[in-house]
Write an enzyme that holds these catalytic residues in place. Structure first.
Site, PDB file in Angstrom:
ATOM      1  N   SER A 165      -2.733 -26.464  31.304  1.00  0.00           N
ATOM      2  CA  SER A 165      -2.692 -26.931  32.682  1.00  0.00           C
ATOM      3  C   SER A 165      -4.095 -27.364  33.131  1.00  0.00           C
ATOM      4  CB  SER A 165      -2.104 -25.837  33.579  1.00  0.00           C
ATOM      5  OG  SER A 165      -1.612 -26.356  34.782  1.00  0.00           O
ATOM      6  N   ASP A 417       8.692 -29.632  31.671  1.00  0.00           N
ATOM      7  CA  ASP A 417       7.564 -29.321  32.548  1.00  0.00           C
ATOM      8  C   ASP A 417       7.352 -30.433  33.573  1.00  0.00           C
ATOM      9  OD1 ASP A 417       5.251 -28.392  33.687  1.00  0.00           O
ATOM     10  OD2 ASP A 417       3.978 -28.805  31.938  1.00  0.00           O
ATOM     11  N   HIS A 442       6.158 -25.352  30.751  1.00  0.00           N
ATOM     12  CA  HIS A 442       4.710 -25.449  30.977  1.00  0.00           C
ATOM     13  C   HIS A 442       3.928 -24.765  29.848  1.00  0.00           C
ATOM     14  CE1 HIS A 442       1.595 -26.729  33.647  1.00  0.00           C
ATOM     15  NE2 HIS A 442       1.170 -25.520  33.969  1.00  0.00           N
TER      16      HIS A 442
END
Length: 480
Positions: A165, A417, A442
């Protein structure tokens, strides 16, 4: 909220994967022995006279139990927006890979998060918070890597950075900014395009919607209709019915309260889509396996919106009512900033360099119309932090979508995601490699191996390990 923010999976692991023709034991079988340490870090890398020219204690975790001392590579996790232990406990692929490739493993905590507060309890005062920038964080990692390599006699050991991320964004930026220090980067679920202001502002919530729609097409219409019914009740000022239906601690009484409720509900769906893992997790709360599938949201009901709220905000069942303003805090990130000091830090970053002017509209997505324009962002950030955002700065500073001259970066993304389409989905060159994981949520590929992992993530990890091994081999050959 880009985080990734954790805990360990509940499923007992015994699976072993074959990567690089060697057996990699599961993360839980390995039980990595991390030692928590602190590094004396420069507070301001770019101004010799700033705020007393001081230092702060930056936390990091380290284990050398798999390391071929002085010869094996260094796997360095570029910590993101939270406590570094959370990332270490939810990024087992790195230690699994380290066991095979003989690597030293370091997880570094991002400045202003966890216990790495440059000014202690005053870190979020103005002007002290001004040293919270992407550039300062990258410099922290560059200095830490360089000094630790000297201390450990590892000057010739190639460094591979990993991140998920926002941490994945930092891994990309480390390879771009410090290629003399970093040999390669694995950036999982890194939305380097959308957070630089590139792409469609409607994309994110459209993709959250798509996750539910893929499972059952009727979900979209049902949820969309439920939000419209909630809005009708609000227009009629039937606040007591709303309080009763959603078990709110206080009866809403203003449009602001309804707006807050809408944000809290939208955030619940966002969390479920991000964390749609094939096994139960304790990652930003407890989630069952495939949370998107667990709740049947296709039934026509005015208050089906209560179901995801309970799953996300009351997984323990201990809450007797929901406090709108303590469970969810509206901020400069429409996907949520979290709570506590970490939320202050992320809010500030979303007010300065990181752009997330995402909106929902109840047309391209199933959520209530909630805008967040550049003007709204500027007004909020000026009032909250006394700063004016710099649209386009990340694109200027870290190349945006013009990455062709970069090298040795893996961009992995999962189709489940909602952050995926804000990142790189197609390979840009033989050394700028996109790996797409059809059944991945994710940064699933960074998590420890699990018997319930889909084949697509097992294949992705195998490819990632092979590429990283090639980078390490080439770097060792160059340094010999």
């Amino acid at each position: 909220m880009l985080l990734i923010f954790g805990g360990k999976t509940e499923t007992r692991l015994s699976v072993k994967e074959k990567l690089n023709n060697e057996v990699i034991p599961s993360h839980r079988d390995l039980a990595p022995d991390f030692k928590e340490k602190y590094f004396k870090q420069v507070s301001d890398h770019f101004n010799y006279n700033s705020l007393g020219n001081g230092t702060y204690d930056q936390r990091y975790l380290i284990t050398d139990q798999y390391w071929k001392k002085g010869n094996g590579p260094i796997f360095f996790y570029t910590g993101n927006e939270g406590d570094i232990w959370e990332f270490a406990q939810n990024t087992g692929f790195i230690t699994e890979l380290a066991a095979v490739q003989g690597a030293l493993v370091i997880f570094a905590e991002h400045r202003y998060y966890g216990k790495s507060l440059p000014f202690g309890k005053d870190s979020f005062n103005i002007p002290e918070v001004g040293l919270l920038t992407v550039e300062q964080a990258l410099a922290d990692y560059a200095v830490m890597i360089t000094e630790l390599k000297k201390e450990l006699g590892a000057q010739k050991c190639p460094v591979i950075v990993f991140g998920g991320s926002y941490g994945g964004m930092l891994s990309v930026y480390m390879r771009i900014r410090y290629p003399n220090i970093v040999t390669g980067a694995l950036a999982a679920s890194a939305p380097i395009l959308s957070t630089a202001g590139l792409g469609d502002s409607r994309q994110f919530f459209q993709d959250v919607t798509a996750d539910f729609e893929k499972f059952k097409p009727a979900c979209r219409d049902s949820v969309q209709g439920a939000f419209q019914k909630l809005n009708t009740l609000a227009q009629q000022k039937d606040y007591r019915r709303i309080q009763s239906a959603f078990s709110l601690c206080k009866t809403p009484s203003t449009p602001k309260d309804i707006h807050q409720l809408m944000g809290l509900l939208r955030n619940a769906f966002t969390m479920m889509a991000m964390l749609d893992y094939p096994y139960s997790t304790h990652f930003m709360g407890s989630m069952p396996a495939f949370p998107v599938k667990v709740l049947d949201l296709s039934l026509a009901s005015a208050f089906i919106l209560c179901r995801p709220t309970g799953m996300v905000y009351n997984s323990t069942g201990q809450l007797t009512c929901y406090d709108l303003y303590s469970l969810y805090v509206e901020c400069a990130d429409p996907t949520g900033c979290g709570l506590g000091f970490d939320s202050y830090a992320w809010d500030y970053q979303a007010c300065t360099e990181i752009e997330m002017c995402y909106e929902s509209n109840n047309v391209t997505d199933m959520f209530p119309p909630m805008t967040f324009t550049e003007q709204q962002r500027e007004q909020y950030c000026s009032k909250r932090w006394g700063v004016a955002p710099r649209p386009g700065w990340l694109k200027t500073q870290y190349w945006g979508d013009d990455l062709s001259t970069a090298s040795n970066i893996i961009f992995s993304n999962g189709d489940l995601d909602p952050w995926a389409n804000g990142g790189i989905r197609k390979s840009l060159s033989p050394s700028l490699i996109a790996i797409n994981i059809p059944e991945g949520a994710h940064h699933l590929d960074l998590r420890e191996s699990n018997p319930n992992d889909p084949e697509s993530v097992i294949v992705a990890r195998k490819k990632e390990s092979e590429i990283i091994a090639q980078w390490v081999k080439a770097a060792m050959k160059e340094s010999s």
